[in-house]
Design an enzyme around this catalytic site. Structure first.
Site, PDB file in Angstrom:
ATOM      1  N   LYS A 201       0.857  -1.177   0.000  1.00 52.77           N
ATOM      2  CA  LYS A 201       0.000   0.000   0.000  1.00 52.77           C
ATOM      3  C   LYS A 201       0.894   1.227   0.000  1.00 52.77           C
ATOM      4  O   LYS A 201       1.649   1.469   0.941  1.00 52.77           O
ATOM      5  CB  LYS A 201      -0.926   0.003   1.203  1.00 52.77           C
ATOM      6  CG  LYS A 201      -1.856   1.213   1.177  1.00 52.77           C
ATOM      7  CD  LYS A 201      -2.915   1.156   2.227  1.00 52.77           C
ATOM      8  CE  LYS A 201      -3.717   2.457   2.203  1.00 52.77           C
ATOM      9  NZ  LYS A 201      -4.658   2.522   3.308  1.00 52.77           N
ATOM     10  N   LYS A 253      -2.237  -1.672  -3.860  1.00 48.14           N
ATOM     11  CA  LYS A 253      -3.059  -0.475  -3.835  1.00 48.14           C
ATOM     12  C   LYS A 253      -2.170   0.749  -3.799  1.00 48.14           C
ATOM     13  O   LYS A 253      -1.196   0.744  -3.045  1.00 48.14           O
ATOM     14  CB  LYS A 253      -3.931  -0.535  -2.592  1.00 48.14           C
ATOM     15  CG  LYS A 253      -4.719   0.710  -2.305  1.00 48.14           C
ATOM     16  CD  LYS A 253      -5.459   0.515  -1.023  1.00 48.14           C
ATOM     17  CE  LYS A 253      -6.280   1.748  -0.751  1.00 48.14           C
ATOM     18  NZ  LYS A 253      -7.011   1.625   0.484  1.00 48.14           N
TER      19      LYS A 253
HETATM   20  N1  LIG Z   1      -8.284   3.278   5.926  1.00 49.30           N
HETATM   21  C1  LIG Z   1      -7.233   3.608   5.037  1.00 49.30           C
HETATM   22  C2  LIG Z   1      -7.691   3.522   3.641  1.00 49.30           C
HETATM   23  N2  LIG Z   1      -8.351   2.453   3.157  1.00 49.30           N
HETATM   24  C3  LIG Z   1      -8.681   2.725   1.840  1.00 49.30           C
HETATM   25  C4  LIG Z   1      -8.170   3.969   1.494  1.00 49.30           C
HETATM   26  C5  LIG Z   1      -8.254   4.662   0.196  1.00 49.30           C
HETATM   27  C6  LIG Z   1      -9.279   4.148  -0.736  1.00 49.30           C
HETATM   28  C7  LIG Z   1      -9.490   5.039  -1.893  1.00 49.30           C
HETATM   29  O1  LIG Z   1      -8.811   6.064  -2.053  1.00 49.30           O
HETATM   30  O2  LIG Z   1     -10.379   4.712  -2.681  1.00 49.30           O
HETATM   31  C8  LIG Z   1      -7.541   4.482   2.641  1.00 49.30           C
HETATM   32  C9  LIG Z   1      -6.994   5.834   2.675  1.00 49.30           C
HETATM   33  C10 LIG Z   1      -5.594   6.064   3.019  1.00 49.30           C
HETATM   34  O3  LIG Z   1      -4.782   5.155   3.177  1.00 49.30           O
HETATM   35  O4  LIG Z   1      -5.293   7.243   3.140  1.00 49.30           O
END
Ligand SMILES: NCc1[nH]cc(CCC(=O)O)c1CC(=O)O
Length: 542
Positions: A201, A253
């Site tokens: 991520k 992601k």
């Molecule tokens: N809980 C964190 C989380 N889970 C999913 C997203 C982003 C999902 C998206 O942008 O569609 C995020 C945001 C981040 O890490 O700042």
């Protein structure tokens, strides 16, 4: 790589000559069962709240979430991933471990609605519930404290599992989160609850719209816990950790900017691999399409198949339901038409979205001979005394405004054709009331009157206005939609009725009416099964 020979013997274009050839030789396809819908639910709102940076996506109420989940199941989507937005946020994210917290309540509501028909997933992270917006607890110097956060994640995991989640998605990028959560789940007896590890991520600018969606209070950034976009090899290190800690599935992601990482991960593992097409990726396509700079549906489909090509088994996408429908039933129908020697193009369209309808009209390029306003539906069967305004509004939107949007957008083309036809498929509910049907009856009466009024207004134009009003028709979804997926209740509607009408019967009626000579206008045609004498007089056997 071995040689395939050389030009002119070799001509790769041969395999691209027809649609059928291209279909046969396609290496990858997107199936509804590959798709997971991320959904937001917000505490304390009476109506779904649009997210301005994600047109078409809303913060749900519990009620609208329930409907969205039923719709996703109906479309054949694989799963739903829930994000909760609590009313009150604090330093430790109290709402995240409160069994009455919005995410936990939503998990219960969705499980109650869909049972096991969808894989119900929940985001396991603190950023939606903390006032500082970080994914973990802060130490006295304001840094995200890895190990203190793990303890919170462990508590959250148990609460989410108890609320009904099949899969948890720890997304906070704390070291050791998978193993920690696994042990907590096992200790509480939730051995079957699976973990989807956010393995790679990255800290990304493309999360922007998500921050609006969860009303994040984040100032600063997540660079001390999420990965650096410059790093590919590091993802492999995270991967081996997550697998060792018991990840059941792994995810990369964001999506499109990281297809190389996705490919590396997919080549390496023996567990299912997911990709998350995030909010900013969604927003980019929607915004460009809105400006008319790219073709929306083609762009969406292209992004999805690219995930498959890069090795994803599962794709989390805000377009899941739309894409599933497109991939599925409408396309199958278009295929059927083509196989029968006709021409057809599938074009999924939300008729309640005026701008989308206008784009569709533009897509047709000013050519249209026949418009069949068939989209419609009933929600609920409550008496007026307990009627749900949200249901009534939704029924007005799809039945009445849907007909308005399409008729308005296509009327110029219909007139220009010199011999146009507008068909409005209403219902016998548009001609007489029945108990419990008031919201639908009212909408169908409105649609009936729309057709009559239109006929008066365009009498001088070469366009017919035909109303078809079917009675009891048994389709796979009308009653199921009305009763929100309650199959038994839906079944009861038709119990003992020898032969309710079928969709084919109604299509046949429309076909007949439309193919009369141009000067013959069938104003109104009521069609019912023989066993139905009125809305409330139905002969049932046994
Ligand atoms: N809980 C964190 C989380 N889970 C999913 C997203 C982003 C999902 C998206 O942008 O569609 C995020 C945001 C981040 O890490 O700042």
């Amino acid at each position: 790589m071995f040689s395939h020979g050389a030009f002119p013997d070799v001509r790769p274009r041969r395999l691209r000559t027809t649609a059928a050839m291209r279909r046969m030789t396609a290496e990858h396809r997107v199936h509804p069962a590959d798709l997971v819908l991320p959904a937001f639910v917000r505490e304390g709102i009476a109506e779904p709240a649009p997210i301005s940076s994600m047109p078409g996506v809303v913060q749900h109420t519990l009620d609208s979430l329930r409907r969205a989940a039923a719709e996703a199941a109906d479309a054949g989507v694989a799963g739903i991933m829930l994000f909760g937005v609590p009313e009150v946020k604090d330093a430790v994210g109290t709402a995240a471990t409160d069994p009455g917290g919005i995410l936990q309540v939503a998990l219960g509501v969705v499980r109650e609605e869909v049972g096991d028909a969808l894989v119900v997933m929940s985001d396991l992270c603190l950023d939606e519930t903390t006032d500082h917006g970080h994914c973990g607890l802060l130490d006295e110097r304001g840094r995200v404290d890895n190990d203190a956060t793990l303890a919170r994640y462990a508590e959250m995991a148990v609460v989410q599992a108890e609320a009904g989640a099949h899969v948890l998605g720890p997304s906070g990028m704390m070291d050791g989160q998978i193993g920690h959560v696994r042990r907590a789940l096992d200790a509480a007896g939730h051995r079957d609850v699976a973990l989807l590890a956010y393995t790679a991520k990255y800290t990304s600018a493309f999360y922007g719209p998500f921050r609006e969606a969860v009303e994040s209070g984040l100032t600063g950034d997540r660079m001390t816990y999420q990965q650096d976009p410059a790093n590919g090899r590091e993802a492999m290190r995270e991967l081996s950790q997550d697998l060792a800690e018991g990840a059941d599935m792994v995810m990369v992601k964001p999506g499109l900017p990281y297809l190389d990482v996705l490919r590396r991960v997919a080549d390496e593992v023996a567990v299912p691999v997911a990709a998350y097409q995030i909010s900013g990726e969604y927003a980019m396509v929607e915004a460009a399409a809105e400006k008319g700079w790219i073709e929306r549906e083609r762009a969406i489909d292209e992004t999805l198949v690219c995930f498959k090509r890069a090795g994803a088994d599962v794709i989390l996408t805000y377009w899941a339901v739309e894409a599933a429908r497109r991939a599925d039933r409408i396309e199958a129908l278009a295929e059927e038409v083509r196989e029968a020697g006709g021409e057809a193009e599938a074009y999924p369209l939300d008729v309640t979205d005026g701008a989308a309808v206008d784009a569709f009209a533009e897509h047709l390029g000013g050519e249209c001979r026949v418009l069949v306003n068939n989209a419609g539906g009933a929600f609920g069967l409550d008496p007026v005394a307990s009627g749900d305004p949200a249901d009534w509004r939704a029924m007005y939107e799809v039945n009445v405004l849907g007909t308005l949007h399409l008729t308005r957008a296509l009327l110029p083309a219909l007139i220009a054709s010199g011999d146009g036809t507008v068909v409005v498929v209403t219902s016998t509910a548009g001609h007489a009331p029945y108990e419990g049907g008031a919201g639908y009856v009212a909408a169908k009466h409105a649609q009936h009157v729309l057709a009559r009024t239109l006929r008066l207004e365009i009498v001088a134009e070469p366009v017919r206005v035909i109303e078809i009003a079917p009675g009891m028709v048994r389709t796979e979804e009308f009653s199921l939609t009305r009763f929100r997926g309650d199959a038994e209740r839906a079944e009861k509607v038709y119990r003992g009725v020898a032969n309710p009408l079928t969709a084919e019967d109604v299509a046949d009626t429309i076909g007949w009416a439309v193919t009369r000579p141009p000067h013959v206008n069938v104003d109104l045609l009521v069609v019912r099964p023989r066993a139905q004498a009125s809305n409330e007089k139905v002969h049932r056997e046994g």
